[in-house]
Scaffold this active site. Sequence first.
Site, mmCIF file in Angstrom:
data_model
loop_
_atom_site.group_PDB
_atom_site.id
_atom_site.type_symbol
_atom_site.label_atom_id
_atom_site.label_comp_id
_atom_site.label_asym_id
_atom_site.label_seq_id
_atom_site.Cartn_x
_atom_site.Cartn_y
_atom_site.Cartn_z
ATOM 1 N N ARG A 1 0.815 -1.231 0.000
ATOM 2 C CA ARG A 1 0.000 0.000 0.000
ATOM 3 C C ARG A 1 0.840 1.269 0.000
ATOM 4 O O ARG A 1 0.369 2.318 -0.384
ATOM 5 C CB ARG A 1 -0.936 0.005 1.210
ATOM 6 C CG ARG A 1 -1.867 -1.184 1.234
ATOM 7 C CD ARG A 1 -3.297 -0.757 1.461
ATOM 8 N NE ARG A 1 -4.201 -1.887 1.350
ATOM 9 C CZ ARG A 1 -5.154 -2.160 2.220
ATOM 10 N NH1 ARG A 1 -5.339 -1.390 3.264
ATOM 11 N NH2 ARG A 1 -5.946 -3.175 2.030
ATOM 12 N N ASP B 1 -12.107 12.254 13.489
ATOM 13 C CA ASP B 1 -11.361 11.163 12.841
ATOM 14 C C ASP B 1 -9.889 11.556 12.796
ATOM 15 O O ASP B 1 -9.545 12.742 12.865
ATOM 16 C CB ASP B 1 -11.875 10.906 11.422
ATOM 17 C CG ASP B 1 -11.558 9.494 10.951
ATOM 18 O OD1 ASP B 1 -12.449 8.629 10.993
ATOM 19 O OD2 ASP B 1 -10.387 9.249 10.565
HETATM 20 C C1 LIG Z 1 -14.043 1.634 9.312
HETATM 21 S S1 LIG Z 1 -14.137 3.348 9.659
HETATM 22 C C2 LIG Z 1 -15.626 3.391 10.624
HETATM 23 C C3 LIG Z 1 -16.525 4.565 10.297
HETATM 24 C C4 LIG Z 1 -17.852 4.582 11.062
HETATM 25 N N1 LIG Z 1 -17.636 4.721 12.476
HETATM 26 C C5 LIG Z 1 -18.672 3.357 10.747
HETATM 27 O O1 LIG Z 1 -18.777 2.449 11.579
HETATM 28 O O2 LIG Z 1 -19.217 3.279 9.642
HETATM 29 C C6 LIG Z 1 -12.860 3.560 10.919
HETATM 30 C C7 LIG Z 1 -12.392 4.989 11.079
HETATM 31 O O3 LIG Z 1 -11.629 5.085 12.280
HETATM 32 C C8 LIG Z 1 -10.587 6.018 12.072
HETATM 33 N N2 LIG Z 1 -9.523 5.792 13.053
HETATM 34 C C9 LIG Z 1 -8.661 4.747 13.136
HETATM 35 N N3 LIG Z 1 -7.807 4.924 14.153
HETATM 36 C C10 LIG Z 1 -8.129 6.103 14.742
HETATM 37 C C11 LIG Z 1 -7.614 6.835 15.849
HETATM 38 N N4 LIG Z 1 -6.572 6.391 16.565
HETATM 39 N N5 LIG Z 1 -8.200 8.013 16.168
HETATM 40 C C12 LIG Z 1 -9.256 8.461 15.456
HETATM 41 N N6 LIG Z 1 -9.794 7.827 14.398
HETATM 42 C C13 LIG Z 1 -9.248 6.652 14.049
HETATM 43 C C14 LIG Z 1 -10.153 5.738 10.632
HETATM 44 O O4 LIG Z 1 -9.468 6.837 10.073
HETATM 45 C C15 LIG Z 1 -11.485 5.433 9.935
HETATM 46 O O5 LIG Z 1 -12.015 6.560 9.293
#
Ligand SMILES: C[S@@+](CC[C@H](N)C(=O)[O-])C[C@H]1O[C@@H](n2cnc3c(N)ncnc32)[C@H](O)[C@@H]1O
Length: 273
Positions: free
Chosen positions: A36, A143
Amino acid sequence: MEIELRAEEFALFRRYIYEKVGISLSDQKSTLVKGRLNKRLNQLGLKSFRDYYDFLIQDLSGEELSFFVSAISTNVTSFFREGAQWKWLENYLPALIASKREKKIRIWSAGCSSGEEPYTILMFLQHHLNDFDQWDIKILATDISSKVLAHAISGSYDAKNVEPLPKEIVIRSFEKVQMDGLIRYQVKPHLKNKVMFRLYNLVTDPFFFKNSFDMIFCRNVMIYFDDITRHNLIGRFTTLLPKGAPLFLGSSESLTTHRETLKLLGSSIYQRL
Ligand SMILES: C[S@@+](CC[C@H](N)C(=O)[O-])C[C@H]1O[C@@H](n2cnc3c(N)ncnc32)[C@H](O)[C@@H]1O
Protein backbone atom coordinates in the site's frame (compact mmCIF):
# COMPACT_ATOMS: atom_id res chain seq x y z
CA MET A 1 10.06 -0.88 -9.49
CA GLU A 2 8.79 -2.18 -6.16
CA ILE A 3 10.74 -1.01 -3.12
CA GLU A 4 11.50 -3.73 -0.55
CA LEU A 5 10.46 -3.37 3.07
CA ARG A 6 13.12 -4.93 5.30
CA ALA A 7 12.18 -6.56 8.62
CA GLU A 8 14.02 -3.90 10.66
CA GLU A 9 12.23 -1.14 8.73
CA PHE A 10 8.86 -2.76 9.34
CA ALA A 11 9.74 -2.96 13.06
CA LEU A 12 10.27 0.83 13.09
CA PHE A 13 6.83 1.47 11.53
CA ARG A 14 5.22 -1.02 13.87
CA ARG A 15 6.55 0.70 16.99
CA TYR A 16 5.77 4.20 15.74
CA ILE A 17 2.23 3.41 14.62
CA TYR A 18 1.46 1.64 17.86
CA GLU A 19 2.68 4.58 19.95
CA LYS A 20 0.97 7.21 17.81
CA VAL A 21 -2.31 5.56 16.87
CA GLY A 22 -2.70 2.43 18.98
CA ILE A 23 -2.84 0.23 15.90
CA SER A 24 -0.91 -2.97 16.44
CA LEU A 25 0.53 -4.35 13.21
CA SER A 26 1.22 -8.09 13.21
CA ASP A 27 4.15 -9.55 11.21
CA GLN A 28 1.72 -10.56 8.47
CA LYS A 29 0.92 -6.88 7.88
CA SER A 30 4.40 -6.31 6.46
CA THR A 31 3.21 -7.27 2.96
CA LEU A 32 0.23 -4.94 3.29
CA VAL A 33 2.40 -1.98 4.36
CA LYS A 34 4.83 -2.65 1.52
CA GLY A 35 2.06 -2.99 -1.07
CA ARG A 36 0.00 0.00 0.00
CA LEU A 37 2.89 2.40 0.62
CA ASN A 38 5.06 1.70 -2.43
CA LYS A 39 3.14 4.18 -4.59
CA ARG A 40 3.51 6.83 -1.87
CA LEU A 41 7.29 6.38 -1.75
CA ASN A 42 7.45 6.79 -5.52
CA GLN A 43 5.27 9.93 -5.36
CA LEU A 44 7.60 11.42 -2.76
CA GLY A 45 10.70 10.39 -4.74
CA LEU A 46 12.00 8.28 -1.84
CA LYS A 47 14.28 5.31 -2.44
CA SER A 48 13.74 3.23 0.70
CA PHE A 49 11.27 2.62 3.51
CA ARG A 50 13.88 3.93 5.93
CA ASP A 51 13.72 7.28 4.10
CA TYR A 52 9.95 7.16 4.29
CA TYR A 53 10.09 6.41 8.01
CA ASP A 54 12.25 9.53 8.55
CA PHE A 55 9.82 11.56 6.47
CA LEU A 56 6.88 10.24 8.49
CA ILE A 57 8.31 10.98 11.92
CA GLN A 58 9.56 14.43 10.91
CA ASP A 59 6.16 15.54 9.64
CA LEU A 60 4.84 17.31 12.72
CA SER A 61 1.62 18.38 10.96
CA GLY A 62 0.30 14.81 11.35
CA GLU A 63 -0.73 14.80 7.66
CA GLU A 64 1.58 11.94 6.74
CA LEU A 65 0.55 9.91 9.77
CA SER A 66 -3.03 10.41 8.70
CA PHE A 67 -2.12 9.27 5.16
CA PHE A 68 -0.31 6.20 6.53
CA VAL A 69 -3.26 5.20 8.74
CA SER A 70 -5.70 5.55 5.82
CA ALA A 71 -3.44 3.39 3.67
CA ILE A 72 -3.22 0.51 6.12
CA SER A 73 -6.71 0.59 7.61
CA THR A 74 -10.22 0.88 6.25
CA ASN A 75 -12.47 3.93 6.07
CA VAL A 76 -15.44 1.89 4.89
CA THR A 77 -18.72 3.28 6.14
CA SER A 78 -22.28 3.85 4.94
CA PHE A 79 -25.53 5.60 5.81
CA PHE A 80 -27.64 3.76 8.40
CA ARG A 81 -24.94 1.13 8.91
CA GLU A 82 -25.70 -1.51 11.60
CA GLY A 83 -29.49 -1.48 11.09
CA ALA A 84 -30.30 -3.20 14.41
CA GLN A 85 -28.79 -0.30 16.33
CA TRP A 86 -31.07 2.26 14.67
CA LYS A 87 -34.07 0.03 15.52
CA TRP A 88 -32.90 -0.02 19.14
CA LEU A 89 -32.48 3.75 19.13
CA GLU A 90 -36.06 4.18 17.93
CA ASN A 91 -37.25 2.56 21.16
CA TYR A 92 -34.73 4.40 23.32
CA LEU A 93 -35.45 7.88 21.94
CA PRO A 94 -38.75 8.60 23.78
CA ALA A 95 -37.04 8.01 27.16
CA LEU A 96 -34.15 10.28 26.21
CA ILE A 97 -36.52 13.02 25.07
CA ALA A 98 -38.61 12.69 28.22
CA SER A 99 -35.51 13.03 30.39
CA LYS A 100 -34.57 16.39 28.86
CA ARG A 101 -35.51 19.60 30.62
CA GLU A 102 -33.66 21.63 28.03
CA LYS A 103 -34.10 20.60 24.38
CA LYS A 104 -30.42 19.86 24.02
CA ILE A 105 -28.71 16.74 22.65
CA ARG A 106 -24.95 16.13 22.41
CA ILE A 107 -23.54 13.13 20.57
CA TRP A 108 -19.99 12.06 19.66
CA SER A 109 -19.28 10.12 16.49
CA ALA A 110 -15.72 8.98 17.22
CA GLY A 111 -14.00 7.67 14.09
CA CYS A 112 -16.61 9.20 11.78
CA SER A 113 -14.77 8.48 8.51
CA SER A 114 -16.37 10.34 5.56
CA GLY A 115 -19.36 11.54 7.59
CA GLU A 116 -22.11 9.02 6.84
CA GLU A 117 -22.38 8.14 10.55
CA PRO A 118 -22.87 11.66 12.00
CA TYR A 119 -25.21 12.63 9.15
CA THR A 120 -27.20 9.43 9.71
CA ILE A 121 -27.63 10.38 13.38
CA LEU A 122 -29.10 13.70 12.29
CA MET A 123 -31.33 12.15 9.63
CA PHE A 124 -32.55 9.69 12.22
CA LEU A 125 -33.34 12.46 14.74
CA GLN A 126 -34.99 14.62 12.08
CA HIS A 127 -37.18 11.67 11.12
CA HIS A 128 -38.23 10.85 14.68
CA LEU A 129 -38.54 14.26 16.34
CA ASN A 130 -41.61 16.22 15.24
CA ASP A 131 -40.11 19.39 16.65
CA PHE A 132 -36.57 18.68 15.39
CA ASP A 133 -36.02 22.37 14.49
CA GLN A 134 -36.61 23.42 18.07
CA TRP A 135 -33.87 21.21 19.45
CA ASP A 136 -30.32 22.33 20.08
CA ILE A 137 -28.49 19.33 18.61
CA LYS A 138 -24.72 19.12 18.16
CA ILE A 139 -22.77 16.17 16.85
CA LEU A 140 -19.04 16.12 17.45
CA ALA A 141 -17.55 14.04 14.60
CA THR A 142 -13.86 13.19 14.81
CA ASP A 143 -11.36 11.16 12.84
CA ILE A 144 -7.61 10.80 12.58
CA SER A 145 -7.65 11.07 8.78
CA SER A 146 -7.76 14.54 7.25
CA LYS A 147 -8.67 13.00 3.89
CA VAL A 148 -11.91 11.41 5.09
CA LEU A 149 -12.72 14.49 7.17
CA ALA A 150 -12.43 16.69 4.08
CA HIS A 151 -14.98 14.45 2.37
CA ALA A 152 -17.22 14.57 5.45
CA ILE A 153 -17.04 18.36 5.59
CA SER A 154 -17.92 18.62 1.89
CA GLY A 155 -21.11 16.65 2.65
CA SER A 156 -21.22 15.49 -0.98
CA TYR A 157 -22.07 11.85 -1.73
CA ASP A 158 -22.44 9.51 -4.69
CA ALA A 159 -25.95 8.86 -5.95
CA LYS A 160 -25.43 5.09 -5.44
CA ASN A 161 -24.90 5.60 -1.69
CA VAL A 162 -27.86 7.92 -1.17
CA GLU A 163 -30.59 6.75 -3.55
CA PRO A 164 -31.24 3.45 -1.70
CA LEU A 165 -32.29 5.41 1.43
CA PRO A 166 -36.02 6.01 2.08
CA LYS A 167 -37.23 8.71 -0.31
CA GLU A 168 -38.60 10.92 2.45
CA ILE A 169 -35.21 10.98 4.19
CA VAL A 170 -33.40 11.76 0.93
CA ILE A 171 -35.73 14.68 0.14
CA ARG A 172 -35.45 16.21 3.62
CA SER A 173 -31.71 15.73 3.99
CA PHE A 174 -30.06 16.21 0.59
CA GLU A 175 -29.93 18.61 -2.33
CA LYS A 176 -29.57 16.77 -5.66
CA VAL A 177 -26.85 18.49 -7.68
CA GLN A 178 -25.03 18.01 -11.00
CA MET A 179 -21.24 18.00 -10.70
CA ASP A 180 -19.06 17.45 -13.76
CA GLY A 181 -21.95 15.70 -15.45
CA LEU A 182 -22.55 13.40 -12.46
CA ILE A 183 -25.45 13.38 -10.01
CA ARG A 184 -24.28 14.03 -6.45
CA TYR A 185 -26.22 14.45 -3.24
CA GLN A 186 -25.28 17.37 -1.01
CA VAL A 187 -26.25 17.31 2.70
CA LYS A 188 -28.57 20.27 3.40
CA PRO A 189 -27.15 23.14 5.47
CA HIS A 190 -29.65 22.76 8.34
CA LEU A 191 -28.10 19.32 9.04
CA LYS A 192 -24.51 20.18 8.18
CA ASN A 193 -24.57 23.11 10.61
CA LYS A 194 -25.19 20.75 13.48
CA VAL A 195 -21.96 18.78 13.00
CA MET A 196 -18.56 19.89 14.27
CA PHE A 197 -15.89 17.95 12.41
CA ARG A 198 -12.48 17.74 14.09
CA LEU A 199 -9.18 16.01 13.41
CA TYR A 200 -8.66 13.96 16.53
CA ASN A 201 -6.53 10.97 17.48
CA LEU A 202 -8.48 8.82 19.93
CA VAL A 203 -5.32 7.24 21.31
CA THR A 204 -2.93 10.11 21.90
CA ASP A 205 -4.92 13.37 21.91
CA PRO A 206 -6.03 14.67 25.31
CA PHE A 207 -9.63 14.24 26.41
CA PHE A 208 -10.48 17.93 26.51
CA PHE A 209 -14.24 17.59 26.88
CA LYS A 210 -15.99 19.73 29.45
CA ASN A 211 -19.44 18.19 29.13
CA SER A 212 -20.80 14.69 28.79
CA PHE A 213 -22.52 13.19 25.74
CA ASP A 214 -26.01 11.70 25.48
CA MET A 215 -24.48 8.89 23.47
CA ILE A 216 -21.19 7.94 21.89
CA PHE A 217 -20.69 6.06 18.62
CA CYS A 218 -17.29 4.43 18.20
CA ARG A 219 -18.10 1.80 15.63
CA ASN A 220 -15.59 -0.24 13.65
CA VAL A 221 -12.69 1.91 14.87
CA MET A 222 -11.08 -0.20 17.58
CA ILE A 223 -10.70 -3.28 15.36
CA TYR A 224 -7.00 -2.55 14.88
CA PHE A 225 -6.29 -1.62 18.51
CA ASP A 226 -4.76 -4.03 20.99
CA ASP A 227 -6.45 -4.88 24.31
CA ILE A 228 -4.72 -2.20 26.40
CA THR A 229 -5.48 0.59 23.94
CA ARG A 230 -9.10 -0.54 23.66
CA HIS A 231 -9.39 -0.83 27.44
CA ASN A 232 -8.05 2.70 28.02
CA LEU A 233 -10.25 4.25 25.38
CA ILE A 234 -13.41 2.58 26.65
CA GLY A 235 -12.50 3.73 30.16
CA ARG A 236 -12.26 7.30 28.91
CA PHE A 237 -15.59 7.02 27.07
CA THR A 238 -17.30 5.92 30.29
CA THR A 239 -16.22 9.15 32.00
CA LEU A 240 -18.13 11.09 29.34
CA LEU A 241 -21.38 9.12 29.52
CA PRO A 242 -24.03 9.82 32.16
CA LYS A 243 -25.81 6.90 33.81
CA GLY A 244 -28.10 5.12 31.33
CA ALA A 245 -26.44 6.57 28.20
CA PRO A 246 -25.53 4.21 25.36
CA LEU A 247 -22.17 3.49 23.75
CA PHE A 248 -22.38 2.02 20.25
CA LEU A 249 -19.63 -0.25 18.94
CA GLY A 250 -19.41 -2.03 15.58
CA SER A 251 -21.38 -5.27 15.28
CA SER A 252 -18.18 -7.36 15.22
CA GLU A 253 -16.85 -5.68 18.37
CA SER A 254 -17.52 -6.73 21.94
CA LEU A 255 -16.17 -5.84 25.36
CA THR A 256 -14.67 -8.28 27.79
CA THR A 257 -13.79 -5.58 30.30
CA HIS A 258 -15.60 -2.70 32.07
CA ARG A 259 -18.44 -5.01 33.20
CA GLU A 260 -18.92 -2.88 36.30
CA THR A 261 -19.56 0.29 34.27
CA LEU A 262 -21.04 -0.93 30.96
CA LYS A 263 -23.87 -3.40 30.40
CA LEU A 264 -24.43 -5.12 27.06
CA LEU A 265 -27.95 -4.49 25.77
CA GLY A 266 -27.50 -6.40 22.48
CA SER A 267 -26.32 -5.50 18.94
CA SER A 268 -23.00 -4.18 20.35
CA ILE A 269 -24.83 -1.47 22.31
CA TYR A 270 -23.55 -0.89 25.85
CA GLN A 271 -25.29 1.11 28.53
CA ARG A 272 -23.48 3.15 31.14
CA LEU A 273 -24.34 1.81 34.60
C1 LIG B 1 -14.04 1.63 9.31
S1 LIG B 1 -14.14 3.35 9.66
C2 LIG B 1 -15.63 3.39 10.62
C3 LIG B 1 -16.53 4.56 10.30
C4 LIG B 1 -17.85 4.58 11.06
N1 LIG B 1 -17.64 4.72 12.48
C5 LIG B 1 -18.67 3.36 10.75
O1 LIG B 1 -18.78 2.45 11.58
O2 LIG B 1 -19.22 3.28 9.64
C6 LIG B 1 -12.86 3.56 10.92
C7 LIG B 1 -12.39 4.99 11.08
O3 LIG B 1 -11.63 5.09 12.28
C8 LIG B 1 -10.59 6.02 12.07
N2 LIG B 1 -9.52 5.79 13.05
C9 LIG B 1 -8.66 4.75 13.14
N3 LIG B 1 -7.81 4.92 14.15
C10 LIG B 1 -8.13 6.10 14.74
C11 LIG B 1 -7.61 6.84 15.85
N4 LIG B 1 -6.57 6.39 16.57
N5 LIG B 1 -8.20 8.01 16.17
C12 LIG B 1 -9.26 8.46 15.46
N6 LIG B 1 -9.79 7.83 14.40
C13 LIG B 1 -9.25 6.65 14.05
C14 LIG B 1 -10.15 5.74 10.63
O4 LIG B 1 -9.47 6.84 10.07
C15 LIG B 1 -11.48 5.43 9.94
O5 LIG B 1 -12.01 6.56 9.29
